[in-house]
Design a protein around this motif. Structure first.
Motif, mmCIF file in Angstrom:
data_model
loop_
_atom_site.group_PDB
_atom_site.id
_atom_site.type_symbol
_atom_site.label_atom_id
_atom_site.label_comp_id
_atom_site.label_asym_id
_atom_site.label_seq_id
_atom_site.Cartn_x
_atom_site.Cartn_y
_atom_site.Cartn_z
ATOM 1 N N TYR A 187 0.816 -1.207 0.000
ATOM 2 C CA TYR A 187 0.000 0.000 0.000
ATOM 3 C C TYR A 187 0.855 1.265 0.000
ATOM 4 O O TYR A 187 1.831 1.374 0.731
ATOM 5 N N HIS A 188 0.465 2.234 -0.837
ATOM 6 C CA HIS A 188 1.101 3.546 -0.869
ATOM 7 C C HIS A 188 0.006 4.602 -0.792
ATOM 8 O O HIS A 188 -0.877 4.655 -1.649
ATOM 9 N N GLU A 189 0.089 5.423 0.228
ATOM 10 C CA GLU A 189 -0.914 6.468 0.411
ATOM 11 C C GLU A 189 -0.893 7.441 -0.768
ATOM 12 O O GLU A 189 0.172 7.765 -1.299
ATOM 13 N N GLY A 190 -2.059 7.878 -1.178
ATOM 14 C CA GLY A 190 -2.163 8.837 -2.266
ATOM 15 C C GLY A 190 -2.577 8.215 -3.577
ATOM 16 O O GLY A 190 -2.910 8.918 -4.526
ATOM 17 N N LYS A 191 -2.543 6.877 -3.647
ATOM 18 C CA LYS A 191 -3.010 6.204 -4.852
ATOM 19 C C LYS A 191 -4.459 5.762 -4.594
ATOM 20 O O LYS A 191 -5.332 6.589 -4.427
ATOM 21 N N LEU A 192 -4.719 4.478 -4.572
ATOM 22 C CA LEU A 192 -6.072 4.022 -4.271
ATOM 23 C C LEU A 192 -6.341 4.119 -2.776
ATOM 24 O O LEU A 192 -5.476 3.821 -1.959
ATOM 25 N N SER A 193 -7.560 4.516 -2.428
ATOM 26 C CA SER A 193 -7.961 4.577 -1.025
ATOM 27 C C SER A 193 -8.344 3.178 -0.556
ATOM 28 O O SER A 193 -8.607 2.283 -1.379
#
Length: 308
Positions: free
Chosen positions: A280-286
């Motif tokens: 998971y990387h914040e700022g891409k898919l919620s």
């Protein structure tokens, strides 16, 4: 006049590194006292005294736990959903005390009391949060009771007053985490009746807890994928099983083909969702978008009709 009245109370932009960290901790750990905040900053290489922390708090109108909790609620348009139950109760008690004080001067006197003179937030909750943060970052084996006490701004004896061992504390963190996540799932799924939508909402909570919840929520979420530490797995097995029973009940309600093995379906979904915290990387898919797309791919398939 408050020097920061023209900017968000807990904003961390355009301030120096020490102020930014103090304001970050005010948001993430509003229950910590000034000594505990100073200790954390010193451990991170930022030199500041407890009185220095209080000076920054006063600059932003955050010198009491009640004010820091009020600021958190204000960020959510006054809604208390982003506060824990204990934080809500503390805030309510603090506001009631203020209302009962006689006149504006009495209110000012109450607001300026040293934090130690206010009823403290639940110390047990502070210990659980500190332990969850360290278990997540350092791992269970490398974390000591002394580490947890230092993180919480307490003496080791204070931790032992509530928990007899690190193992008991580890289990208590997970019991609280699973209780919290299951409560959030129940609230989210009770709002709708469609079984697929209920499953999406449950897994939205599941993913959000792993990547964006409290330290306790994140540790609980990561432990759902725990497979390489048999002793830790045994310690939390009962809580994991209770959690999986919630997912199992949602799977049972799905309108599936008779040949579908619901157990395998549940394990497949849990495996996919549990792995989100790795990539998971914040700022891409919620979290909501991830859960929705995963459920839709399962439900609707991924093969293009143009291929036929």
């Amino acid at each position: 006049m408050n020097q920061a009245e023209n900017q968000p109370v807990l904003a961390i932009e355009q301030v120096n590194a020490v102020e930014a960290e103090i304001l970050r901790l005010a948001r993430e750990w509003p229950e910590l006292g000034q000594a505990a905040v100073a200790t954390r900053l010193q451990r991170a290489g930022l030199q500041i005294s407890a009185s220095g922390v209080r000076y920054i708090w006063q600059k932003y109108g955050l010198e009491t736990a009640v004010k820091r909790l009020q600021a958190l609620a204000a960020e959510n348009d006054g809604c208390l959903e982003n506060l824990t139950l204990n934080q809500r109760r503390y805030l309510e008690r603090g506001l009631l005390s203020t209302r009962l004080a006689q006149g504006e001067q009495a209110d000012d006197e109450l607001a300026n009391l040293p934090e130690a003179e206010l009823e403290p937030l639940d110390r047990q909750r502070i210990i659980l949060n500190a332990a969850a943060e360290l278990f997540s970052t350092q791992g269970f084996d490398r974390t000591t009771i002394r580490d947890i006490a230092s993180q919480a701004g307490l003496l080791p004896g204070s931790v032992y007053h509530y928990f007899s061992s690190k193992e008991e504390l580890y289990m208590a963190v997970h019991q609280e985490g699973f209780r919290s996540v299951m409560l959030q799932m129940r609230i989210a799924t009770n709002e709708v009746s469609d079984p697929w939508e209920r499953l999406k909402r449950a897994f939205t909570v599941h993913i959000n807890s792993m990547v964006g919840g409290s330290a306790i929520d994140r540790l609980t979420g990561h432990s759902l994928a725990l497979t390489g530490h048999p002793r830790l797995l045994d310690m939390i097995r009962a809580d994991r099983d209770a959690y999986e029973d919630v997912i199992k009940a949602l799977i049972v309600q799905l309108p599936l083909k008779p040949a579908v093995n619901r157990t395998l379906l549940r394990l497949q979904l849990l495996g996919a969702m549990n792995w989100v915290y790795v990539w998971y990387h914040e700022g891409k898919l919620s979290p909501e978008q991830i859960a929705e797309q995963m459920i839709d791919m399962l439900r609707l398939g991924v093969e293009s009709t143009a291929a036929h």
